[in-house]
Write a protein that holds these residues in place. Structure first.
Motif, PDB file in Angstrom:
ATOM      1  N   GLN A 223      -5.313  -0.495  -3.741  1.00 39.36           N
ATOM      2  CA  GLN A 223      -5.358  -0.627  -5.207  1.00 39.36           C
ATOM      3  C   GLN A 223      -4.588  -1.854  -5.711  1.00 39.36           C
ATOM      4  O   GLN A 223      -4.490  -2.082  -6.899  1.00 39.36           O
ATOM      5  N   HIS A 224      -3.963  -2.578  -4.805  1.00 37.76           N
ATOM      6  CA  HIS A 224      -3.189  -3.783  -5.151  1.00 37.76           C
ATOM      7  C   HIS A 224      -2.102  -3.517  -6.189  1.00 37.76           C
ATOM      8  O   HIS A 224      -1.988  -4.253  -7.173  1.00 37.76           O
ATOM      9  N   VAL A 225      -1.349  -2.422  -6.009  1.00 38.69           N
ATOM     10  CA  VAL A 225      -0.244  -2.183  -6.942  1.00 38.69           C
ATOM     11  C   VAL A 225       0.770  -3.324  -6.797  1.00 38.69           C
ATOM     12  O   VAL A 225       0.765  -4.044  -5.793  1.00 38.69           O
ATOM     13  N   ASP A 226       1.638  -3.473  -7.790  1.00 43.54           N
ATOM     14  CA  ASP A 226       2.631  -4.565  -7.729  1.00 43.54           C
ATOM     15  C   ASP A 226       3.742  -4.257  -6.731  1.00 43.54           C
ATOM     16  O   ASP A 226       4.236  -5.141  -6.039  1.00 43.54           O
ATOM     17  N   VAL A 227       4.191  -2.996  -6.719  1.00 37.71           N
ATOM     18  CA  VAL A 227       5.280  -2.591  -5.826  1.00 37.71           C
ATOM     19  C   VAL A 227       4.982  -1.185  -5.301  1.00 37.71           C
ATOM     20  O   VAL A 227       4.471  -0.345  -6.040  1.00 37.71           O
ATOM     21  N   ILE A 228       5.303  -0.960  -4.028  1.00 30.97           N
ATOM     22  CA  ILE A 228       5.202   0.398  -3.463  1.00 30.97           C
ATOM     23  C   ILE A 228       6.619   0.927  -3.268  1.00 30.97           C
ATOM     24  O   ILE A 228       7.490   0.227  -2.736  1.00 30.97           O
ATOM     25  N   VAL A 229       6.849   2.149  -3.732  1.00 28.40           N
ATOM     26  CA  VAL A 229       8.133   2.808  -3.473  1.00 28.40           C
ATOM     27  C   VAL A 229       7.853   3.976  -2.533  1.00 28.40           C
ATOM     28  O   VAL A 229       7.011   4.832  -2.822  1.00 28.40           O
ATOM     29  N   LEU A 230       8.561   3.990  -1.417  1.00 21.23           N
ATOM     30  CA  LEU A 230       8.330   5.023  -0.403  1.00 21.23           C
ATOM     31  C   LEU A 230       9.623   5.775  -0.112  1.00 21.23           C
ATOM     32  O   LEU A 230      10.654   5.170   0.155  1.00 21.23           O
ATOM     33  N   ALA A 231       9.528   7.117  -0.162  1.00 24.45           N
ATOM     34  CA  ALA A 231      10.633   7.981   0.285  1.00 24.45           C
ATOM     35  C   ALA A 231      10.178   8.569   1.624  1.00 24.45           C
ATOM     36  O   ALA A 231       9.460   9.571   1.638  1.00 24.45           O
ATOM     37  N   PRO A 232      10.534   7.966   2.733  1.00 24.30           N
ATOM     38  CA  PRO A 232       9.950   8.365   4.028  1.00 24.30           C
ATOM     39  C   PRO A 232      10.410   9.753   4.464  1.00 24.30           C
ATOM     40  O   PRO A 232      11.605  10.004   4.571  1.00 24.30           O
ATOM     41  N   VAL A 233       9.454  10.625   4.747  1.00 24.95           N
ATOM     42  CA  VAL A 233       9.808  11.999   5.122  1.00 24.95           C
ATOM     43  C   VAL A 233      10.625  12.018   6.412  1.00 24.95           C
ATOM     44  O   VAL A 233      11.578  12.792   6.536  1.00 24.95           O
ATOM     45  N   VAL A 234      10.231  11.184   7.375  1.00 26.73           N
ATOM     46  CA  VAL A 234      10.991  11.068   8.633  1.00 26.73           C
ATOM     47  C   VAL A 234      11.300   9.599   8.873  1.00 26.73           C
ATOM     48  O   VAL A 234      10.723   8.717   8.235  1.00 26.73           O
ATOM     49  N   GLU A 235      12.176   9.337   9.828  1.00 28.40           N
ATOM     50  CA  GLU A 235      12.578   7.945  10.064  1.00 28.40           C
ATOM     51  C   GLU A 235      11.530   7.118  10.825  1.00 28.40           C
ATOM     52  O   GLU A 235      11.166   6.037  10.377  1.00 28.40           O
ATOM     53  N   PRO A 236      11.036   7.605  11.990  1.00 32.52           N
ATOM     54  CA  PRO A 236      10.125   6.736  12.743  1.00 32.52           C
ATOM     55  C   PRO A 236       8.691   6.794  12.225  1.00 32.52           C
ATOM     56  O   PRO A 236       8.328   7.706  11.475  1.00 32.52           O
ATOM     57  N   GLY A 237       7.875   5.804  12.618  1.00 35.03           N
ATOM     58  CA  GLY A 237       6.424   5.892  12.411  1.00 35.03           C
ATOM     59  C   GLY A 237       5.864   5.145  11.208  1.00 35.03           C
ATOM     60  O   GLY A 237       4.657   5.167  10.991  1.00 35.03           O
ATOM     61  N   PHE A 238       6.719   4.508  10.415  1.00 34.20           N
ATOM     62  CA  PHE A 238       6.193   3.821   9.227  1.00 34.20           C
ATOM     63  C   PHE A 238       5.972   2.319   9.444  1.00 34.20           C
ATOM     64  O   PHE A 238       5.481   1.624   8.556  1.00 34.20           O
ATOM     65  N   GLU A 239       6.373   1.828  10.609  1.00 42.29           N
ATOM     66  CA  GLU A 239       6.294   0.378  10.845  1.00 42.29           C
ATOM     67  C   GLU A 239       4.867  -0.190  10.655  1.00 42.29           C
ATOM     68  O   GLU A 239       4.707  -1.174   9.936  1.00 42.29           O
ATOM     69  N   PRO A 240       3.828   0.438  11.264  1.00 36.53           N
ATOM     70  CA  PRO A 240       2.496  -0.169  11.111  1.00 36.53           C
ATOM     71  C   PRO A 240       2.036  -0.256   9.648  1.00 36.53           C
ATOM     72  O   PRO A 240       1.555  -1.296   9.216  1.00 36.53           O
ATOM     73  N   VAL A 241       2.214   0.814   8.897  1.00 41.04           N
ATOM     74  CA  VAL A 241       1.683   0.785   7.517  1.00 41.04           C
ATOM     75  C   VAL A 241       2.515  -0.159   6.631  1.00 41.04           C
ATOM     76  O   VAL A 241       1.981  -0.821   5.734  1.00 41.04           O
ATOM     77  N   LEU A 242       3.807  -0.252   6.912  1.00 40.07           N
ATOM     78  CA  LEU A 242       4.611  -1.189   6.119  1.00 40.07           C
ATOM     79  C   LEU A 242       4.297  -2.638   6.502  1.00 40.07           C
ATOM     80  O   LEU A 242       4.422  -3.550   5.679  1.00 40.07           O
ATOM     81  N   THR A 243       3.856  -2.829   7.726  1.00 37.14           N
ATOM     82  CA  THR A 243       3.398  -4.173   8.129  1.00 37.14           C
ATOM     83  C   THR A 243       2.117  -4.518   7.371  1.00 37.14           C
ATOM     84  O   THR A 243       1.927  -5.649   6.913  1.00 37.14           O
ATOM     85  N   GLU A 244       1.255  -3.504   7.196  1.00 33.65           N
ATOM     86  CA  GLU A 244       0.023  -3.731   6.403  1.00 33.65           C
ATOM     87  C   GLU A 244       0.386  -4.129   4.965  1.00 33.65           C
ATOM     88  O   GLU A 244      -0.222  -5.016   4.381  1.00 33.65           O
ATOM     89  N   ALA A 245       1.377  -3.452   4.412  1.00 33.67           N
ATOM     90  CA  ALA A 245       1.807  -3.782   3.036  1.00 33.67           C
ATOM     91  C   ALA A 245       2.335  -5.209   2.976  1.00 33.67           C
ATOM     92  O   ALA A 245       2.043  -5.963   2.041  1.00 33.67           O
ATOM     93  N   LYS A 246       3.093  -5.578   3.993  1.00 35.99           N
ATOM     94  CA  LYS A 246       3.648  -6.940   4.017  1.00 35.99           C
ATOM     95  C   LYS A 246       2.520  -7.966   4.087  1.00 35.99           C
ATOM     96  O   LYS A 246       2.540  -8.970   3.370  1.00 35.99           O
ATOM     97  N   HIS A 247       1.518  -7.705   4.936  1.00 35.19           N
ATOM     98  CA  HIS A 247       0.398  -8.645   5.037  1.00 35.19           C
ATOM     99  C   HIS A 247      -0.358  -8.739   3.709  1.00 35.19           C
ATOM    100  O   HIS A 247      -0.892  -9.785   3.367  1.00 35.19           O
TER     101      HIS A 247
END
Ligand code: AHR
Length: 322
Positions: free
Chosen positions: A88-112
């Motif tokens: 949706q091309h939001v301006d900013v994403i705010v994430l409260a991660p339920v667990v610590e590991p496993g978010f690296e790939p999707v946050l890399t997508e956000a960065k790209h």
């Protein structure tokens, strides 16, 4: 509030140039309504409800277009929601991660996609700090330490402790356990004799405490450390159902500082709550607006909190906002 007030800690050394995330050709903050995709953990506790309200109220107050997604304590739901906000091309994403590991790939997508990410409330385990702009949340390790310090003082350093842990793999469960164990490490009289997750919910806290009390070592329990107030309140029900007096036969310390914990303290059923402040909406949207304005943010912003004991409960109750 007693003397354990935590200071605001900022790790300025890790300052981040938010401007590197600005969308190319984006209009200035004054001209354009800011759109934020907020990915919440779930609705597991009174703390979480207050946190969601703080975020939605603050967005409305500032005229920010908030798209709210709730993960129901499931990482796959949160990952899907982040992907939807990227699409949706939001301006900013705010994430409260339920667990610590496993978010690296999707946050890399956000960065790209050049969408800046703020981590809210809970940390994520990331190999690369450039995947988020700032993390705004409590110092969970310190909360665990404060809970342990209270218990050591209250029990004279002698307790057989049952522990109700938060969601497995989550930052608050990991850190609170770590801080608590750090303090009791050199206190041979303080022994954790059973420990299990209650998933931060009242129902599960009650169920696990019932099982603790019925277990072969159940009669030995003299203290309970619950990683949040909701689980402590569930456990209080289980303790009463077993014919024991919570707060007396079993000394109880928990974390959050929600209203019902103060009510339980005023009734003498809970002995202490370490505050974990959920009202971080204003800080979050200050950060969102700063990012959109191209300002540099600190990498870590902690929240000011205190410790409250049963003797302070009645006086403090009218001041509680969550
Ligand atoms: O991440 C904060 C924790 O999550 C709170 O202590 C708990 O109540 C919530 O569910």
């Amino acid at each position: 509030m007693i003397s354990f007030t935590k200071s605001v800690a900022v790790l300025a050394a890790c300052a981040f140039a938010a401007s590197s995330f600005l969308l190319s050709g984006a209009a200035s903050a004054e001209e354009k309504k800011i759109t934020v995709g907020f990915v919440q953990v779930g609705a597991e506790s009174a703390w979480r409800t207050a946190n969601s309200k703080s975020v939605t109220d603050e967005a409305a107050k500032r005229g920010i277009d908030l798209k709210f997604a709730e993960g129901q304590q499931k990482q796959e739901n949160q990952i899907k929601a982040v992907r939807a906000f990227i699409a949706q091309h939001v301006d900013v994403i705010v994430l409260a991660p339920v667990v610590e590991p496993g978010f690296e790939p999707v946050l890399t997508e956000a960065k790209h996609a050049k969408i800046p990410v703020i981590l809210s409330d809970r940390r994520a385990k990331l190999s690369n700090d450039s995947l988020y702009v700032t993390f705004i949340g409590s110092d969970f390790v310190e909360e665990g330490r404060l809970a342990a310090k209270f218990l050591v003082d209250k029990t004279g350093g002698k307790a057989k402790i049952a522990e109700l842990q938060g969601t497995p793999g989550s930052a608050p469960a990991n850190d609170r356990m770590k801080g608590f164990k750090e303090v009791i490490a050199d206190k041979p009289g303080m022994e954790i004799i059973m420990s299990q997750t209650g998933e931060f919910t009242r129902a599960k806290g009650k169920e696990v405490m019932e099982a603790f009390l019925k277990s072969p070592k159940g009669k030995e329990i003299t203290a309970l450390f619950a990683h949040n107030d909701d689980m402590a309140i569930g456990a209080i029900q289980a303790i009463e159902a077993a014919g024991l007096k919570p707060g007396k036969d079993i000394i109880i310390v928990s974390i959050d500082g929600v209203k019902s914990a103060f009510e339980a303290m005023a009734e003498g059923k809970l002995n202490c709550t370490v505050e974990c402040n959920p009202l971080i909406g204003p800080q979050l949207f200050d950060a969102v607006e700063a990012i959109v304005a191209g300002k540099t943010l600190e990498k870590r912003v902690a929240v000011k909190e205190g410790v409250f004991t049963e003797d302070q409960a009645k006086a403090e109750l009218p001041n509680r906002k969550y």
